[in-house]
Design a protein around this motif. Sequence first.
Motif, short mmCIF file in Angstrom:
data_model
loop_
_atom_site.label_atom_id
_atom_site.label_comp_id
_atom_site.label_asym_id
_atom_site.label_seq_id
_atom_site.Cartn_x
_atom_site.Cartn_y
_atom_site.Cartn_z
N VAL A 128 77.06 30.18 -32.83
CA VAL A 128 77.65 29.38 -33.91
C VAL A 128 77.37 30.05 -35.26
O VAL A 128 78.26 30.16 -36.11
CB VAL A 128 77.11 27.94 -33.88
CG1 VAL A 128 77.60 27.15 -35.08
CG2 VAL A 128 77.51 27.24 -32.59
N TYR A 129 76.14 30.49 -35.44
CA TYR A 129 75.74 31.12 -36.70
C TYR A 129 76.53 32.41 -36.94
O TYR A 129 77.01 32.66 -38.07
CB TYR A 129 74.24 31.42 -36.68
CG TYR A 129 73.73 32.12 -37.91
CD1 TYR A 129 73.47 31.42 -39.08
CD2 TYR A 129 73.48 33.49 -37.90
CE1 TYR A 129 72.99 32.05 -40.22
CE2 TYR A 129 72.99 34.14 -39.03
CZ TYR A 129 72.75 33.41 -40.19
OH TYR A 129 72.28 34.06 -41.31
N GLU A 166 82.56 18.80 -31.59
CA GLU A 166 82.32 20.02 -32.37
C GLU A 166 80.84 20.10 -32.69
O GLU A 166 80.09 19.14 -32.55
CB GLU A 166 83.14 20.01 -33.65
CG GLU A 166 82.82 18.86 -34.59
CD GLU A 166 83.68 18.87 -35.84
OE1 GLU A 166 83.25 18.25 -36.83
OE2 GLU A 166 84.75 19.50 -35.82
N THR A 167 80.43 21.28 -33.10
CA THR A 167 79.03 21.47 -33.45
C THR A 167 78.94 22.25 -34.75
O THR A 167 79.94 22.65 -35.33
CB THR A 167 78.28 22.20 -32.32
OG1 THR A 167 76.87 22.15 -32.61
CG2 THR A 167 78.70 23.65 -32.20
N SER A 168 77.70 22.46 -35.19
CA SER A 168 77.43 23.21 -36.40
C SER A 168 76.03 23.77 -36.26
O SER A 168 75.28 23.41 -35.34
CB SER A 168 77.52 22.30 -37.63
OG SER A 168 76.59 21.24 -37.54
N VAL A 169 75.65 24.65 -37.15
CA VAL A 169 74.33 25.27 -37.07
C VAL A 169 73.25 24.20 -37.13
O VAL A 169 72.29 24.22 -36.34
CB VAL A 169 74.14 26.29 -38.21
CG1 VAL A 169 72.69 26.68 -38.35
CG2 VAL A 169 75.00 27.52 -37.96
N GLN A 225 74.16 33.14 -45.21
CA GLN A 225 73.06 33.18 -46.16
C GLN A 225 72.51 31.78 -46.39
O GLN A 225 71.29 31.57 -46.42
CB GLN A 225 73.54 33.78 -47.48
CG GLN A 225 72.46 33.89 -48.54
CD GLN A 225 72.98 34.54 -49.82
OE1 GLN A 225 74.03 35.19 -49.83
NE2 GLN A 225 72.25 34.36 -50.90
N ASP A 226 73.40 30.80 -46.54
CA ASP A 226 72.96 29.42 -46.75
C ASP A 226 72.18 28.88 -45.56
O ASP A 226 71.22 28.12 -45.72
CB ASP A 226 74.16 28.52 -47.02
CG ASP A 226 74.66 28.61 -48.46
OD1 ASP A 226 73.91 29.14 -49.31
OD2 ASP A 226 75.78 28.15 -48.73
N ASN A 227 72.60 29.24 -44.35
CA ASN A 227 72.01 28.68 -43.13
C ASN A 227 70.90 29.54 -42.54
O ASN A 227 70.41 29.26 -41.44
CB ASN A 227 73.09 28.45 -42.08
CG ASN A 227 73.96 27.25 -42.38
OD1 ASN A 227 73.60 26.12 -42.07
ND2 ASN A 227 75.10 27.50 -43.02
N ARG A 228 70.48 30.55 -43.27
CA ARG A 228 69.46 31.46 -42.77
C ARG A 228 68.16 30.73 -42.42
O ARG A 228 67.46 31.10 -41.48
CB ARG A 228 69.20 32.54 -43.82
CG ARG A 228 68.10 33.53 -43.48
CD ARG A 228 68.42 34.36 -42.28
NE ARG A 228 67.36 35.34 -42.02
CZ ARG A 228 67.15 35.93 -40.86
NH1 ARG A 228 67.95 35.67 -39.83
NH2 ARG A 228 66.17 36.80 -40.72
N ILE A 229 67.84 29.66 -43.16
CA ILE A 229 66.62 28.91 -42.90
C ILE A 229 66.57 28.40 -41.47
O ILE A 229 65.51 28.38 -40.83
CB ILE A 229 66.48 27.74 -43.91
CG1 ILE A 229 65.20 26.96 -43.67
CG2 ILE A 229 67.68 26.79 -43.84
CD1 ILE A 229 63.95 27.73 -43.89
N TYR A 230 67.71 28.00 -40.93
CA TYR A 230 67.75 27.50 -39.55
C TYR A 230 67.42 28.61 -38.56
O TYR A 230 66.72 28.37 -37.56
CB TYR A 230 69.13 26.92 -39.24
CG TYR A 230 69.41 25.60 -39.91
CD1 TYR A 230 68.84 24.43 -39.41
CD2 TYR A 230 70.23 25.51 -41.03
CE1 TYR A 230 69.09 23.20 -40.02
CE2 TYR A 230 70.48 24.29 -41.64
CZ TYR A 230 69.92 23.14 -41.13
OH TYR A 230 70.15 21.92 -41.73
N MET A 231 67.89 29.82 -38.80
CA MET A 231 67.68 30.90 -37.85
C MET A 231 66.24 31.40 -37.87
O MET A 231 65.67 31.74 -36.83
CB MET A 231 68.65 32.05 -38.13
CG MET A 231 70.12 31.62 -38.10
SD MET A 231 70.58 30.66 -36.63
CE MET A 231 70.38 31.88 -35.33
#
Length: 527
Positions: A112-113, A36-39, A122-128
């Motif tokens: 994935v995002y 499995e994967t994640s952002v 919103q929480d993972n926006r920094i990665y994008m």
Amino acid sequence: MKIKLISFFLVLIVSISGCEYSEFEDNYADPSKVSETSVDKQFTGFIIANREYVLPSYWNYFVVLRITLNRYTQAVGWANEENQYVPGSAAINDRWNNYYQFLAQYRELEKVYNGLSELDKQDNRIYMITAATYLYDHTQKVVDLHGAIPFSEAGMLSTNGGDYSMSYPGYDEPEAIYTKMLDDLAGFADELRTMDINPGILTGFQTQDLINRGDIDMWLKYINSLRLRMLNRVSAAPNFASRAATEISEILSNPTNYPVVTTNDENITFRIYQLGTLISATSWQGGLEDWNGNVAGKEIVDHMLDNNDPRLTYVFEPGEEAEGEYMGLDPLLNGSDQTDLIGTNTLTIYNRSTLSRNQYFPGMLINASQVHLIASEFYLKEGQDSKAMMHYETAIKESIDYYEILRGMTNTTISPDPEVPSEDDVMAYLSEDDISWSMATSEMEKMKLIARQRWLHYNVVQPHENWAEIRRNDVLGLEFWEDQSNQQSLPPSRWIYPGSEQTYNTENYERVQADDVLSRELFWDVD
């Protein structure tokens, strides 16, 4: 695009359970072990996907750069031969395929995002934001090689559910790609500066981020410095000139809101922390040195010698049989005489301790000297001479310091000890007739000073930036041997597309085929 080759990389999923590179290497080497994967994990897989075109590597330097960009800039010397100005298919194909494997990883990250809830997005926006910044850095390089490329529709096989018929990408015009990147980066600069980041997400980001180690201030400097680089590149293009002038001024006049890289402590690099992992520069030795790829060109060595350049003994070393004398290879000699000279081992070579055998050499993305030279050019064109001079001289000082830092991190002493410059040596260099800002009497002469310092600073370390800037400014007056055997008698203006585009992406390629010639200048190449 060779879609069957790229499709594997579209579904490549990378898992990182922590910051140990041994764990990272194991997971990346065999993605079938990952269920499995994640952002956050896909983010790091995306960054590592193009590592061999960021960290100095054998394939990039020996196959791609040795017979193309390093020669087109005369950063190196070589023996002239027929057809030498036509980029080889191996160089073009590998550079192209690597970029689209890298882009495919980004599309997988997007996929994935996009599957997250709105709160998780919103929480993972920094990665994008940071992933797009890194993508645009390298997209600019590929656009500057070819012009129009597949972009907005490229790398979508996985997103399209494996449907090949929907996944052959059209070509985006280079102006459109630049506009998209500049628009997004401007938005990122404001968004990231005011973003509240979930502390738990930030902790994970600090682990997964291989570029700035989760330092948000450094990402802001990367974003704004990259904007400067792109804006400067298109600053003479009619459709971008006004925008470039306005936005460069806005960035440089407001460092609080738009910080940029100003010192070598702030350089944006892909750093090496531990040898023996995927993240290393251990193959640069063969990439630069094999087949005499590290022989210095006459023009660059002569300029450093004539002006007592403090960087000389850091960047170069005398040939083994040269008795301490520096001598670059004349590009206008015939190939037979050049080959004989190379065989004498009297020619200057690039410093092995500073560069090719320095296994801690970082992947250079943005550095202080580069940014100051952009600022100097901008203020020169704006008629602000004192500011232009200040940034010009600061760029030189930072460049000297930069090569001292690189030599200081090496793990080999094979090359002679460099001559450490004193402050007086640096000031004397700035006063040399061919270096002094005050001695130049026109805007064109000062522009040539800036362009030459770029060339000296970039050499073989930043070959993409070097070739792009030489084409854009065209003020150095480098002389090349003319190949009368080929229609392409001098260095080209762009690279052609790989043959796989005609074979696998036929319909879309036909729309750009008329422009697919080596002499076609890019839209920003107007001088």
